[in-house]
Design a protein around this motif. Sequence first.
Motif, PDB file in Angstrom:
ATOM      1  N   UNK A   1       0.824  -1.206   0.000  1.00  0.00           N
ATOM      2  CA  UNK A   1       0.000   0.000   0.000  1.00  0.00           C
ATOM      3  C   UNK A   1       0.860   1.259   0.000  1.00  0.00           C
ATOM      4  N   UNK A   2       1.908   1.253   0.772  1.00  0.00           N
ATOM      5  CA  UNK A   2       2.753   2.444   0.854  1.00  0.00           C
ATOM      6  C   UNK A   2       3.434   2.770  -0.480  1.00  0.00           C
ATOM      7  N   UNK A   3       4.041   1.823  -1.210  1.00  0.00           N
ATOM      8  CA  UNK A   3       4.621   2.183  -2.517  1.00  0.00           C
ATOM      9  C   UNK A   3       3.583   2.664  -3.524  1.00  0.00           C
ATOM     10  N   UNK A   4       2.372   2.070  -3.502  1.00  0.00           N
ATOM     11  CA  UNK A   4       1.341   2.522  -4.437  1.00  0.00           C
ATOM     12  C   UNK A   4       0.923   3.956  -4.146  1.00  0.00           C
ATOM     13  N   UNK A   5       0.778   4.316  -2.885  1.00  0.00           N
ATOM     14  CA  UNK A   5       0.443   5.691  -2.535  1.00  0.00           C
ATOM     15  C   UNK A   5       1.574   6.642  -2.925  1.00  0.00           C
ATOM     16  N   UNK A   6       2.801   6.208  -2.698  1.00  0.00           N
ATOM     17  CA  UNK A   6       3.941   7.054  -3.082  1.00  0.00           C
ATOM     18  C   UNK A   6       3.991   7.263  -4.597  1.00  0.00           C
ATOM     19  N   UNK A   7       3.731   6.186  -5.335  1.00  0.00           N
ATOM     20  CA  UNK A   7       3.745   6.301  -6.793  1.00  0.00           C
ATOM     21  C   UNK A   7       2.634   7.228  -7.294  1.00  0.00           C
ATOM     22  N   UNK A   8       1.462   7.129  -6.707  1.00  0.00           N
ATOM     23  CA  UNK A   8       0.362   8.011  -7.120  1.00  0.00           C
ATOM     24  C   UNK A   8       0.663   9.461  -6.790  1.00  0.00           C
ATOM     25  N   UNK A   9       1.308   9.694  -5.631  1.00  0.00           N
ATOM     26  CA  UNK A   9       1.669  11.066  -5.282  1.00  0.00           C
ATOM     27  C   UNK A   9       2.708  11.627  -6.236  1.00  0.00           C
ATOM     28  N   UNK A  10       3.668  10.810  -6.632  1.00  0.00           N
ATOM     29  CA  UNK A  10       4.688  11.289  -7.555  1.00  0.00           C
ATOM     30  C   UNK A  10       4.108  11.546  -8.954  1.00  0.00           C
ATOM     31  N   UNK A  11       3.137  10.764  -9.368  1.00  0.00           N
ATOM     32  CA  UNK A  11       2.558  10.937 -10.699  1.00  0.00           C
ATOM     33  C   UNK A  11       1.487  12.028 -10.756  1.00  0.00           C
ATOM     34  N   UNK A  12       0.940  12.402  -9.625  1.00  0.00           N
ATOM     35  CA  UNK A  12      -0.130  13.406  -9.622  1.00  0.00           C
ATOM     36  C   UNK A  12       0.380  14.769 -10.109  1.00  0.00           C
ATOM     37  N   UNK A  13       1.609  15.139  -9.733  1.00  0.00           N
ATOM     38  CA  UNK A  13       2.142  16.436 -10.156  1.00  0.00           C
ATOM     39  C   UNK A  13       2.345  16.519 -11.663  1.00  0.00           C
ATOM     40  N   UNK A  14       2.968  15.489 -12.241  1.00  0.00           N
ATOM     41  CA  UNK A  14       3.173  15.484 -13.694  1.00  0.00           C
ATOM     42  C   UNK A  14       1.863  15.398 -14.455  1.00  0.00           C
TER      43      UNK A  14
END
Length: 252
Positions: free
Chosen positions: A209-222
């Motif tokens: 769950x933690x890597x998926x949330x991190x990945x979504x946060x990183x992709x939200x800006x772009x």
Amino acid sequence: MAALSGGGAPWRRGWLPVLQLVRRGSKAVTRHWKAMHFQRQKLMAVTEYLAPRPALPPRCLTPRRETREEEDGYGRLLRRQLEEVFREHRLIAVCQYNSMPDEDVVLMRQYLRKHNIEVKFVLNEIVRPVLSQSKYKNLLPLFVARNILLVSRETKVKEMLRVLKGVPQVNLLGACIDDTILSKQGVENFAKLPTLEVSQGQTVGALTLLPSQTSSLLQSGSAHLTALLDQHIHQLQAGETGSPEQPPPAQS
């Protein structure tokens, strides 16, 4: 006659009277030895002191040393078996054992054996020397009265508590689970924990769950920047052609 009474006889001239001392007022000894009465003899014989005899004759004490050596050898065997029990089993529960019928003991063993739990009757004289020299010496205060050990190669604590609940003569005092010493309350808390498979699934879910949330946060800006640029390009194209502005397509 004259010759006998004459003063010239040699035996007359050398004779002196014997000197004897007479004590005035003394009495003659009239008490003589008398045999003891038969009844008194029996009474004296009955009341005569007899020293206690030894429990065993001296000739019987020599084999006793060999018996003690055999007992010491048997004690070493029991201690070695106890060391193997603590080394090979993951669950070692210490229980106080009260007297109970043999039929109940057989039933308890059968119920525990269904869950691969064995019952070990031990002596405090054997357990104390073994525990005092091992890492389980904190279990020594539990071995006071008559005790038994419930051992298993698996940590089936729930099944053990379920069986002991129906046997009031056996009281749980503490346990050693995976080289961790627990009290009775600690064993009950351990039984409430989920199984290893469930815990592993929960751990894996939390870690993914933690890597998926991190990945979504990183992709939200772009993704947000890309949407703004598309809208800006659309506005520029609409201004050059003079057509009314159309809303940009929805971003999925």
